[in-house]
Design an enzyme around this catalytic site. Structure first.
Site, PDB file in Angstrom:
ATOM      1  N   SER A 119       0.833  -1.199   0.000  1.00  0.00           N
ATOM      2  CA  SER A 119       0.000   0.000   0.000  1.00  0.00           C
ATOM      3  C   SER A 119       0.874   1.259   0.000  1.00  0.00           C
ATOM      4  CB  SER A 119      -0.967  -0.046   1.181  1.00  0.00           C
ATOM      5  OG  SER A 119      -2.080   0.792   0.980  1.00  0.00           O
ATOM      6  N   ASP A 143      -0.553  -5.002  -3.485  1.00  0.00           N
ATOM      7  CA  ASP A 143      -1.928  -4.505  -3.572  1.00  0.00           C
ATOM      8  C   ASP A 143      -2.039  -2.987  -3.626  1.00  0.00           C
ATOM      9  OD1 ASP A 143      -4.525  -5.854  -3.861  1.00  0.00           O
ATOM     10  OD2 ASP A 143      -5.130  -4.520  -2.253  1.00  0.00           O
ATOM     11  N   HIS A 294      -6.833  -6.744   1.022  1.00  0.00           N
ATOM     12  CA  HIS A 294      -5.744  -5.781   0.853  1.00  0.00           C
ATOM     13  C   HIS A 294      -4.501  -6.165   1.655  1.00  0.00           C
ATOM     14  CE1 HIS A 294      -3.869  -1.956   0.000  1.00  0.00           C
ATOM     15  NE2 HIS A 294      -3.897  -1.579   1.265  1.00  0.00           N
TER      16      HIS A 294
END
Length: 317
Positions: A119, A143, A294
């Site tokens: 992220s 992700d 995620h």
């Protein structure tokens, strides 16, 4: 939980995996502007892998993945998170954070790293790899892509962090997390809260990361602007948080000379369309899909560790 320290959970985690507990220590680096950058060093040998967590997390998010991986590694607390200092300007964006990561790599590593970022950490890792190719042998982005909607993600997570900024006890915070459907089992939630919070001198408990305070401030500002707003309304995303995804563009990834692998969670933020855009902009990039949301490093750490191990083997070949 006053008798615990940040490494108290590792023996039980390792035993559950049938793994030995490696040497893990905390290291700190004083930055030129007076801030502190903190990290966890895994293993006695120089690290082969460096890992950067996502917004609102910290270096311990990688604990189980690293127990599976079993190679010397460095897991950083990004600025504004964990034991690293908060930024006065709240500029938690990849290109701004990258110089601190570069300084950490120059200090704590002795070879080009397999750089893994989740992220916000993925966007930061891309900026590092683009600006300092000598420090990065492979880039693994978990992700995230610059094309992801900056308002993506479960509404309950944003509402959870937009709550009060301090608490009477960690147990109270664990119960709040469970009431929002976060943290998994009570044991996992207690571990996560302990590792992501601190007790202030006044005895109150607060999140270690700056994002909770930014989200709470944004929610309060929205409520003042709209008196009809209530605690159940999804908080407005603060500019600093929105900029996490918006300000690091495709140029960083396109300029990375090292081989790039995108890890996409089936239920995560990155869509197949996002992945195809990455393939178009970064020819030769690999895309792997895991059956996770995620936070792949917490939902299926074994599968993510196996993937990282392959990348490490490729880098060593």
């Amino acid at each position: 939980m006053p008798e615990l320290d940040e490494f108290s959970f590792l023996p039980a985690q390792a035993a559950g995996l049938g793994a030995a507990v490696p040497a893990v220590s905390r290291v700190d680096l004083a930055l030129a502007d007076g801030r502190r950058l903190s990290a966890l060093r895994w293993g006695a040998a120089p690290p082969a892998v460096t890992l950067l967590h996502g917004a609102g997390l910290n270096a311990h998010t990688w604990d189980t993945t690293l127990l599976h991986l079993g190679v010397p590694a460095l897991a950083l607390d990004l600025p504004g998170h964990g034991d690293s200092s908060w930024r006065d300007d709240a500029a938690y964006v990849g290109r701004v954070l990258a110089p601190d990561v570069v300084r950490a790599l120059e200090t704590w590593t002795d070879r080009p790293q397999v750089l893994v970022g989740h992220s916000l950490g993925g966007l930061t890792a891309a900026a590092v790899a683009a600006s300092r190719p000598d420090l990065v042998s492979r880039l693994v982005v978990v992700d995230i892509t610059p094309g992801v909607d900056p308002n993506a993600g479960p509404a309950q997570i944003r509402a959870f962090f937009a709550g009060p900024t301090d608490w009477s006890s960690r147990e109270e915070l664990v119960q709040r997390a469970l009431s929002f459907g976060l943290g998994g089992s009570p044991e996992a939630a207690a571990r996560g809260v302990f590792l992501n919070s601190r007790v202030r001198e006044d005895g109150r408990v607060e999140w270690k990361h700056h994002f909770a305070h930014l989200a709470a401030a944004a929610a309060n500002a929205a409520a003042r602007t709209d008196p009809a707003a209530d605690a159940g309304t999804e908080p407005t995303t603060p500019d600093a948080v929105r900029a996490v995804l918006a300000s690091t563009g495709w140029d960083d990834l396109a300029e990375v000379g090292a081989p790039v692998t995108l890890v996409r969670g089936e239920r995560g933020f990155v869509t197949e369309t996002d992945a195809e855009e990455l393939r178009r902009r970064v020819p030769g990039a690999g895309v792997r899909v895991l059956a996770t949301g995620h936070n792949a490093q917490e939902e299926d750490p074994a599968a993510l560790a196996a993937l990282i191990r392959e990348v490490v083997a490729d880098a060593s070949a």
